[in-house]
Design an enzyme around this catalytic site. Structure first.
Site, PDB file in Angstrom:
ATOM      1  N   ASP A 145       0.836  -1.204   0.000  1.00  0.00           N
ATOM      2  CA  ASP A 145       0.000   0.000   0.000  1.00  0.00           C
ATOM      3  C   ASP A 145       0.869   1.250   0.000  1.00  0.00           C
ATOM      4  O   ASP A 145       2.039   1.215   0.407  1.00  0.00           O
ATOM      5  CB  ASP A 145      -0.956   0.007   1.207  1.00  0.00           C
ATOM      6  CG  ASP A 145      -0.225   0.007   2.550  1.00  0.00           C
ATOM      7  OD1 ASP A 145       0.749  -0.757   2.701  1.00  0.00           O
ATOM      8  OD2 ASP A 145      -0.606   0.779   3.450  1.00  0.00           O
ATOM      9  N   GLU A 203       0.267  -1.191   5.653  1.00  0.00           N
ATOM     10  CA  GLU A 203       1.288  -0.676   6.574  1.00  0.00           C
ATOM     11  C   GLU A 203       1.057   0.794   6.899  1.00  0.00           C
ATOM     12  O   GLU A 203       1.318   1.242   8.011  1.00  0.00           O
ATOM     13  CB  GLU A 203       2.687  -0.854   5.961  1.00  0.00           C
ATOM     14  CG  GLU A 203       3.830  -0.598   6.936  1.00  0.00           C
ATOM     15  CD  GLU A 203       4.308   0.848   7.005  1.00  0.00           C
ATOM     16  OE1 GLU A 203       5.081   1.170   7.916  1.00  0.00           O
ATOM     17  OE2 GLU A 203       3.907   1.670   6.149  1.00  0.00           O
TER      18      GLU A 203
HETATM   19 ZN   LIG Z   1       6.760   2.092   4.130  1.00  0.00          ZN
END
Ligand SMILES: [Zn+2]
Length: 437
Positions: free
Chosen positions: A95, A160
């Site tokens: 992401d 994340e």
């Molecule tokens: Zn990162």
């Protein structure tokens, strides 16, 4: 010590560098903005990045599978069979954060343009370069016909940038790998440690009243008009509480340190302060009123960082003791102590404290030494997915390429550093996992 496979492995990575750059371009050109920031199917294409990575891994002989830490948002796992004892996971997140102000970019954020040895684009550095470097490392190992003794896992995870729920699920899988290399950019610095992070909410309760009667609360004396309508202003209590927390922060910053971490990085930053009337189950005011109402709730959210060798449970106790001491100093708060709420938004990042003589630290150090590169160990200031592995007792290290302007306009990665990162990750993987004889 230089190994026989070492120079050929670095050369194999170098020969494939153009393909690695092309792979990184393909990954950057698939917008995979975390949908928690912007919900837009045209941009939330994490699954397509996973498809692209899966094709690469399968071509290299990895067995692959997926799990879904969040609906429609797959983690991708790959593994080469091998022993448990020297097993290793290479981890990267797919992401990215949103583009932000498009007008501030001088390139197409998803164009992956190459200029002066750098590739530009959202996620180029953070951290599709890391994913590309790990794939390039595996390709070189495979290309030379090296067979690893320990099991090598590949963890491409989602989310994340907004909590790390992908890595939380990846780290909980069994059998767990012996260690994890998180290929976030580090510019070749070996980052075996990171501070812990807690998000904590403090809810201070006062007493509602009409602002016109404030004088009854703040001036002494027994004028008849002061005999009723007393209130307790939660904003003012909250402001004083900030001072008490600041003292604890200073005490930590001055008296505590950790090698490789800048002094005073263990901060307690107030990030959100909201006041109003009423208090919901989440500790937030239920009515954001106008100033005629003396607020009875003041809610303050802190971003609390602590040192790698400290324990989250101890830190929580110290913070709570600070709030309790503050409350004991005030007659109202003695009767109405503030409430402390941990794990805000389900988040909690344990510290990473991997020894510099851990086998993975050694593998990276020796690989850099063998290539004639300088060796630097330093703690990481931000939190990474390594925290979620640490929560399961899996030692981790952050190591990767050199990026610039992550999360900002014109994010980029230096392509020479991408090559070096892939070479070092390849060599460290072979060192850590060992070779079948
Ligand atoms: Zn990162």
């Amino acid at each position: 010590m230089t190994e026989a496979w070492e120079a050929p492995l670095r050369e194999a990575v170098a020969r494939e560098h153009d393909n690695t750059v092309a792979l990184l371009q393909r990954l950057v050109r698939i917008p995979s903005v975390n949908p928690k920031f912007v919900a837009d199917p045209a941009q939330n294409r994490e699954a397509e990045v996973q498809d692209a990575i899966e094709a690469e891994l399968r071509a290299l002989g990895f067995t692959t599978e997926r799990s879904f830490p969040l609906p429609n948002r797959p983690n991708l796992y790959g593994h080469w069979a091998g022993g448990q004892e020297r097993s290793l996971a290479l981890c990267g997140h797919v992401d990215v954060v949103p583009v932000g102000d498009r007008a501030s970019w001088t390139t197409d954020p998803f164009g992956a343009e190459i200029r002066d040895g750098r590739m530009y684009g959202r996620g180029a550095g953070d951290m599709k370069a890391g994913l590309a470097a790990c794939i390039a490392a595996c390709r070189a190992i495979r290309g030379l016909g090296l067979v690893l003794d320990g099991r090598l896992e590949f963890h491409a995870v989602v989310d994340e940038e907004a909590g790390g729920f992908g890595a939380m699920q990846a780290a909980a899988r069994q059998p767990a790998p012996g260690a994890v290399l998180v290929a976030e950019s580090s510019g070749g610095t070996i980052r075996p440690s990171a501070g812990g992070l807690e998000w904590v909410r403090v809810v201070v309760r006062g007493l509602n009243g009409h602002s016109s009667r404030r004088f009854a609360s703040i001036y002494p004396g027994d004028h008849p008009a002061r005999s009723s309508g007393r209130s307790v202003n939660a904003i003012e209590l909250g402001a004083r509480l900030l001072g008490a927390v600041r003292e604890l922060e200073t005490e930590w910053g001055v008296n505590r340190s950790y090698p490789g971490m800048p002094p005073g990085m263990n901060t307690i930053s107030p990030g959100v302060m909201v006041a109003g009337a009423g208090c919901g189950p989440d500790g937030m005011p239920t009515i954001l009123s106008n100033p005629a109402i003396v607020p009875d709730t003041c809610t303050i959210d802190f971003d609390l960082k602590f040192l790698p060798h400290e324990r989250s449970a101890d830190i929580r106790r110290e913070f709570e003791a600070c709030i309790a001491r503050f409350a004991a100093s005030d007659p109202w708060l003695r009767e109405h102590p503030p409430q402390v709420i941990w794990d805000l938004y389900g988040l909690h990042f344990p510290p990473v404290d991997t020894p510099v003589d851990h086998p993975l630290s050694r593998a990276l150090r020796e690989s850099r030494e063998a290539a004639g590169l300088p060796v630097t160990f330093e703690g990481a200031l931000g939190v990474t997915d390594a925290a979620h592995y640490a929560a399961h007792g899996i030692k981790g290290i952050v190591y990767g390429a050199l990026s610039a302007d992550a999360h900002g306009p014109d994010e980029s990665v230096d392509l020479a550093s991408l090559l070096e990162a892939a070479q070092m990750i390849a060599a460290a993987t072979v060192r850590f996992c060992g070779l079948r004889t």
